[in-house]
Design an enzyme around this catalytic site. Structure first.
Site, PDB file in Angstrom:
ATOM      1  N   GLU A 127      71.587  75.512  17.178  1.00  0.00           N
ATOM      2  CA  GLU A 127      71.187  74.109  17.629  1.00  0.00           C
ATOM      3  C   GLU A 127      71.982  73.124  16.638  1.00  0.00           C
ATOM      4  O   GLU A 127      72.032  72.080  16.966  1.00  0.00           O
ATOM      5  CB  GLU A 127      69.695  73.796  17.348  1.00  0.00           C
ATOM      6  CG  GLU A 127      68.800  74.530  18.582  1.00  0.00           C
ATOM      7  CD  GLU A 127      68.970  73.648  20.023  1.00  0.00           C
ATOM      8  OE1 GLU A 127      68.779  72.504  19.676  1.00  0.00           O
ATOM      9  OE2 GLU A 127      69.298  74.400  20.634  1.00  0.00           O
ATOM     10  N   LYS A 153      67.501  70.411  11.163  1.00  0.00           N
ATOM     11  CA  LYS A 153      67.993  71.753  10.775  1.00  0.00           C
ATOM     12  C   LYS A 153      69.461  71.694  10.048  1.00  0.00           C
ATOM     13  O   LYS A 153      69.985  72.352   9.271  1.00  0.00           O
ATOM     14  CB  LYS A 153      68.257  72.609  11.801  1.00  0.00           C
ATOM     15  CG  LYS A 153      66.871  73.494  12.255  1.00  0.00           C
ATOM     16  CD  LYS A 153      66.723  74.485  11.079  1.00  0.00           C
ATOM     17  CE  LYS A 153      65.240  75.354  11.346  1.00  0.00           C
ATOM     18  NZ  LYS A 153      65.035  76.460  10.556  1.00  0.00           N
TER      19      LYS A 153
HETATM   20  P1  NAP Z   1      58.461  80.771  14.631  1.00  0.00           P
HETATM   21  O1  NAP Z   1      58.028  82.167  15.265  1.00  0.00           O
HETATM   22  O2  NAP Z   1      58.089  79.631  15.354  1.00  0.00           O
HETATM   23  O3  NAP Z   1      57.740  80.969  13.310  1.00  0.00           O
HETATM   24  C1  NAP Z   1      57.846  79.686  12.663  1.00  0.00           C
HETATM   25  C2  NAP Z   1      56.951  80.101  11.219  1.00  0.00           C
HETATM   26  O4  NAP Z   1      56.828  78.855  10.232  1.00  0.00           O
HETATM   27  C3  NAP Z   1      55.302  80.447  11.564  1.00  0.00           C
HETATM   28  O5  NAP Z   1      55.134  81.530  10.466  1.00  0.00           O
HETATM   29  C4  NAP Z   1      54.824  79.249  11.354  1.00  0.00           C
HETATM   30  O6  NAP Z   1      53.582  79.310  10.411  1.00  0.00           O
HETATM   31  C5  NAP Z   1      55.610  78.799   9.964  1.00  0.00           C
HETATM   32  N1  NAP Z   1      55.319  77.282   9.508  1.00  0.00           N
HETATM   33  C6  NAP Z   1      55.337  76.223  10.519  1.00  0.00           C
HETATM   34  N2  NAP Z   1      55.401  75.294   9.793  1.00  0.00           N
HETATM   35  C7  NAP Z   1      54.932  75.518   8.371  1.00  0.00           C
HETATM   36  C8  NAP Z   1      54.808  74.971   7.177  1.00  0.00           C
HETATM   37  N3  NAP Z   1      54.347  73.543   7.253  1.00  0.00           N
HETATM   38  N4  NAP Z   1      54.592  75.462   6.168  1.00  0.00           N
HETATM   39  C9  NAP Z   1      54.762  76.827   5.925  1.00  0.00           C
HETATM   40  N5  NAP Z   1      55.198  77.662   7.048  1.00  0.00           N
HETATM   41  C10 NAP Z   1      55.124  76.887   8.417  1.00  0.00           C
HETATM   42  O7  NAP Z   1      59.792  80.858  14.495  1.00  0.00           O
HETATM   43  P2  NAP Z   1      61.104  82.187  14.461  1.00  0.00           P
HETATM   44  O8  NAP Z   1      61.619  82.205  15.842  1.00  0.00           O
HETATM   45  O9  NAP Z   1      60.385  83.136  13.643  1.00  0.00           O
HETATM   46  O10 NAP Z   1      62.144  81.540  13.646  1.00  0.00           O
HETATM   47  C11 NAP Z   1      62.277  81.785  12.263  1.00  0.00           C
HETATM   48  C12 NAP Z   1      63.147  80.742  11.585  1.00  0.00           C
HETATM   49  O11 NAP Z   1      64.420  80.628  12.365  1.00  0.00           O
HETATM   50  C13 NAP Z   1      62.596  79.168  11.911  1.00  0.00           C
HETATM   51  O12 NAP Z   1      63.145  78.268  10.853  1.00  0.00           O
HETATM   52  C14 NAP Z   1      63.587  78.682  12.974  1.00  0.00           C
HETATM   53  O13 NAP Z   1      64.010  77.395  13.311  1.00  0.00           O
HETATM   54  C15 NAP Z   1      64.913  79.573  12.863  1.00  0.00           C
HETATM   55  N6  NAP Z   1      65.602  79.772  14.139  1.00  0.00           N
HETATM   56  C16 NAP Z   1      65.051  80.649  15.066  1.00  0.00           C
HETATM   57  C17 NAP Z   1      65.883  81.039  15.810  1.00  0.00           C
HETATM   58  C18 NAP Z   1      65.446  82.072  17.070  1.00  0.00           C
HETATM   59  O14 NAP Z   1      66.083  82.161  17.943  1.00  0.00           O
HETATM   60  N7  NAP Z   1      64.135  82.484  16.887  1.00  0.00           N
HETATM   61  C19 NAP Z   1      67.329  81.120  16.113  1.00  0.00           C
HETATM   62  C20 NAP Z   1      67.858  80.239  14.877  1.00  0.00           C
HETATM   63  C21 NAP Z   1      66.983  79.639  13.995  1.00  0.00           C
HETATM   64  P3  NAP Z   1      52.266  79.482  11.709  1.00  0.00           P
HETATM   65  O15 NAP Z   1      52.021  80.836  12.075  1.00  0.00           O
HETATM   66  O16 NAP Z   1      50.967  78.961  10.544  1.00  0.00           O
HETATM   67  O17 NAP Z   1      52.444  78.397  12.662  1.00  0.00           O
HETATM   68  O1  G4F Z   2      63.925  79.038  24.714  1.00  0.00           O
HETATM   69  P1  G4F Z   2      64.070  77.740  24.282  1.00  0.00           P
HETATM   70  O2  G4F Z   2      63.017  76.639  24.115  1.00  0.00           O
HETATM   71  O3  G4F Z   2      64.998  77.697  22.981  1.00  0.00           O
HETATM   72  P2  G4F Z   2      66.076  76.952  22.287  1.00  0.00           P
HETATM   73  O4  G4F Z   2      65.874  75.513  22.679  1.00  0.00           O
HETATM   74  O5  G4F Z   2      67.418  77.381  22.435  1.00  0.00           O
HETATM   75  O6  G4F Z   2      65.691  76.720  20.840  1.00  0.00           O
HETATM   76  C1  G4F Z   2      65.565  78.247  20.128  1.00  0.00           C
HETATM   77  O7  G4F Z   2      66.775  78.798  19.743  1.00  0.00           O
HETATM   78  C2  G4F Z   2      67.387  78.233  18.729  1.00  0.00           C
HETATM   79  C3  G4F Z   2      68.565  78.505  18.386  1.00  0.00           C
HETATM   80  O8  G4F Z   2      69.585  78.165  19.261  1.00  0.00           O
HETATM   81  C4  G4F Z   2      66.269  77.967  17.362  1.00  0.00           C
HETATM   82  F1  G4F Z   2      66.717  77.300  16.512  1.00  0.00           F
HETATM   83  C5  G4F Z   2      64.984  77.384  17.839  1.00  0.00           C
HETATM   84  O9  G4F Z   2      64.190  77.096  16.880  1.00  0.00           O
HETATM   85  C6  G4F Z   2      64.582  77.975  18.988  1.00  0.00           C
HETATM   86  O10 G4F Z   2      64.070  79.367  18.765  1.00  0.00           O
HETATM   87  O11 G4F Z   2      64.920  77.075  25.583  1.00  0.00           O
HETATM   88  C7  G4F Z   2      66.395  77.869  25.842  1.00  0.00           C
HETATM   89  C8  G4F Z   2      66.927  76.818  27.186  1.00  0.00           C
HETATM   90  C9  G4F Z   2      66.983  75.569  26.756  1.00  0.00           C
HETATM   91  O12 G4F Z   2      68.208  75.151  27.284  1.00  0.00           O
HETATM   92  C10 G4F Z   2      65.798  74.910  27.846  1.00  0.00           C
HETATM   93  O13 G4F Z   2      66.159  73.776  28.308  1.00  0.00           O
HETATM   94  O14 G4F Z   2      66.013  77.313  28.130  1.00  0.00           O
HETATM   95  C11 G4F Z   2      65.770  75.980  28.896  1.00  0.00           C
HETATM   96  N1  G4F Z   2      64.631  75.923  29.709  1.00  0.00           N
HETATM   97  C12 G4F Z   2      64.600  75.932  31.103  1.00  0.00           C
HETATM   98  N2  G4F Z   2      63.212  75.957  31.411  1.00  0.00           N
HETATM   99  C13 G4F Z   2      63.503  76.084  29.175  1.00  0.00           C
HETATM  100  C14 G4F Z   2      62.553  76.081  30.213  1.00  0.00           C
HETATM  101  N3  G4F Z   2      63.010  76.321  27.997  1.00  0.00           N
HETATM  102  C15 G4F Z   2      61.776  76.475  27.543  1.00  0.00           C
HETATM  103  N4  G4F Z   2      61.085  76.446  26.516  1.00  0.00           N
HETATM  104  N5  G4F Z   2      60.705  76.349  28.803  1.00  0.00           N
HETATM  105  C16 G4F Z   2      61.242  76.018  30.069  1.00  0.00           C
HETATM  106  O15 G4F Z   2      60.285  76.013  30.876  1.00  0.00           O
END
Ligand code: NAP
Ligand code: G4F
Length: 323
Positions: A127, A153
């Protein structure tokens, strides 16, 4: 007791749960930061709950981070905690900034003032690239975030690099592209689709409402991506890496694969609902993981098709269990 200790913020999240499993398998003593809530949200870590040490704390609370570092005395800290849902960042931009941006600085300060030898991983994201300046995106592609989440971020990314350069700390930022799994939150598009498929297949729903079907994402499997986080902290010198598969697909293609895996035609069930469109969209993301391959020896192991099938299969089981 293992020789190595790791502290994971966000341990209750998708990535935190996979990373904790991965570290336990390698003999680490794993500490996880848990924030207080009125209902227990240990769903993703229930199976390892007795194997990890859970510490109470919050990225909003400086003292709690200091105590957690002093208690765990970790060799490695993985900062995965964040307000990570992009649409929620428009609804709560200040809270997102406090957690996802300033939370990183709070944790780095807690480390610096306790033990500056601790190795630090920051969960940066594709992002950062937002309205992309070039494709595919590499470690040197300029940033152009498109949401308060993305902007937060960017701060987290640069403060990590700044602490490395200012204090000679071992701090790395992994720029991870989207990664999914059966543990993905239901609000993200991948899991929303696989859950929708299962509900439709079981006769619980008749349609699935989505937003922008033309957006493109480079989707990988979360289990593969947490391995890359660990690999980054095992290098001689700290550095930043793009972690991606190198292939992007549209939301339509995700729908086609997910519905197709249970013999359904997605076009009969998916409808566009404007409520799910975003004020500013990230249209396309595709990462170039060459540096991670060359330096870390990292390769994804689970294909897109395998991941989608795994998610649909799990959601079919879960929906079947729902009363
Ligand atoms: P997630 O499932 O949304 O998990 C987020 C975690 O952060 C949860 O354990 C949540 O706790 C905790 N959290 C939220 N607010 C907090 C606070 N104030 N203090 C301490 N902990 C807090 O996210 P994820 O997909 O595992 O992603 C992990 C990290 O990678 C995040 O930083 C995300 O932004 C980043 N990231 C994710 C992706 C992806 O595609 N998944 C890609 C790039 C980067 P609760 O359970 O209590 O809500
Ligand atoms: O699955 P998304 O909500 O993920 P997004 O916005 O790419 O973000 C995730 O990936 C990031 C890494 O690039 C992380 F940093 C972030 O924390 C998170 O894990 O949406 C993906 C795409 C978007 O373009 C959105 O507009 O899917 C499109 N979309 C279409 N319909 C939708 C929907 N997204 C969501 N959540 N819900 C819909 O109904």
């Amino acid at each position: 007791m293992g020789d190595r200790r790791a502290l994971v913020t966000g341990i209750t999240g998708q990535d935190g749960s996979y990373l904790a499993e991965f570290l336990l398998e390698r003999g680490y003593d794993v500490y996880g930061l848990i924030r207080r809530s009125s209902t227990v949200n240990f769903e993703r870590i229930r199976h390892i709950q007795d194997d990890v040490h859970l510490l109470s704390g919050d990225l909003l609370d400086q003292n709690s981070l200091m105590f957690a570092i002093q208690e765990a005395r970790p060799h490695e800290v993985y900062n995965l905690g964040a307000q990570s849902f992009v649409p929620a960042s428009w609804a709560q931009p200040l809270l997102t900034g406090e957690i996802t941006a300033l939370g990183v600085a709070r944790l780095l300060e807690a480390i610096r003032s306790t033990d500056a030898e601790i190795r630090f991983y920051q969960a940066s994201t594709s992002e950062l690239f937002g309205k992309v300046r070039e494709s595919p995106q590499t470690e040197t592609t300029p940033f152009y975030p498109r949401s308060p989440y993305g902007v937060s971020k960017v701060y987290g990314h640069w403060i990590t690099i700044n602490y490395r350069e200012s204090y000679d700390m071992y701090a790395c930022a992994g720029i991870l592209f989207n990664h999914e799994s059966p543990r993905r939150g239901l609000e993200f598009v991948s899991r929303k689709i696989t859950n929708g498929v299962a509900r439709i297949k079981h006769g619980r729903d008749s349609r699935l409402l989505l937003g922008n079907l033309d957006a493109r994402r480079d989707w990988g499997y979360a289990g593969d991506f947490v391995r890359a986080m660990w690999m980054m902290l095992q290098q001689e010198t700290p550095d930043d890496f793009v972690i991606a598969t190198g292939r992007d697909r549209t939301i339509r293609e995700f729908c086609e694969a997910a519905f197709g895996s249970v013999g359904l035609d997605w076009e009969e069930y998916v409808q566009v609902d404007e409520r799910f469109l975003r004020p500013a969209e990230v249209e396309v993301l595709r990462g170039d993981p060459s540096k991670a391959r060359r330096v870390l020896g990292w390769e994804p192991e689970v294909s897109f098709e395998e991941m989608v099938a795994m998610m649909v299969e799990r959601d079919m089981e879960l929906v079947a269990l729902e009363k």
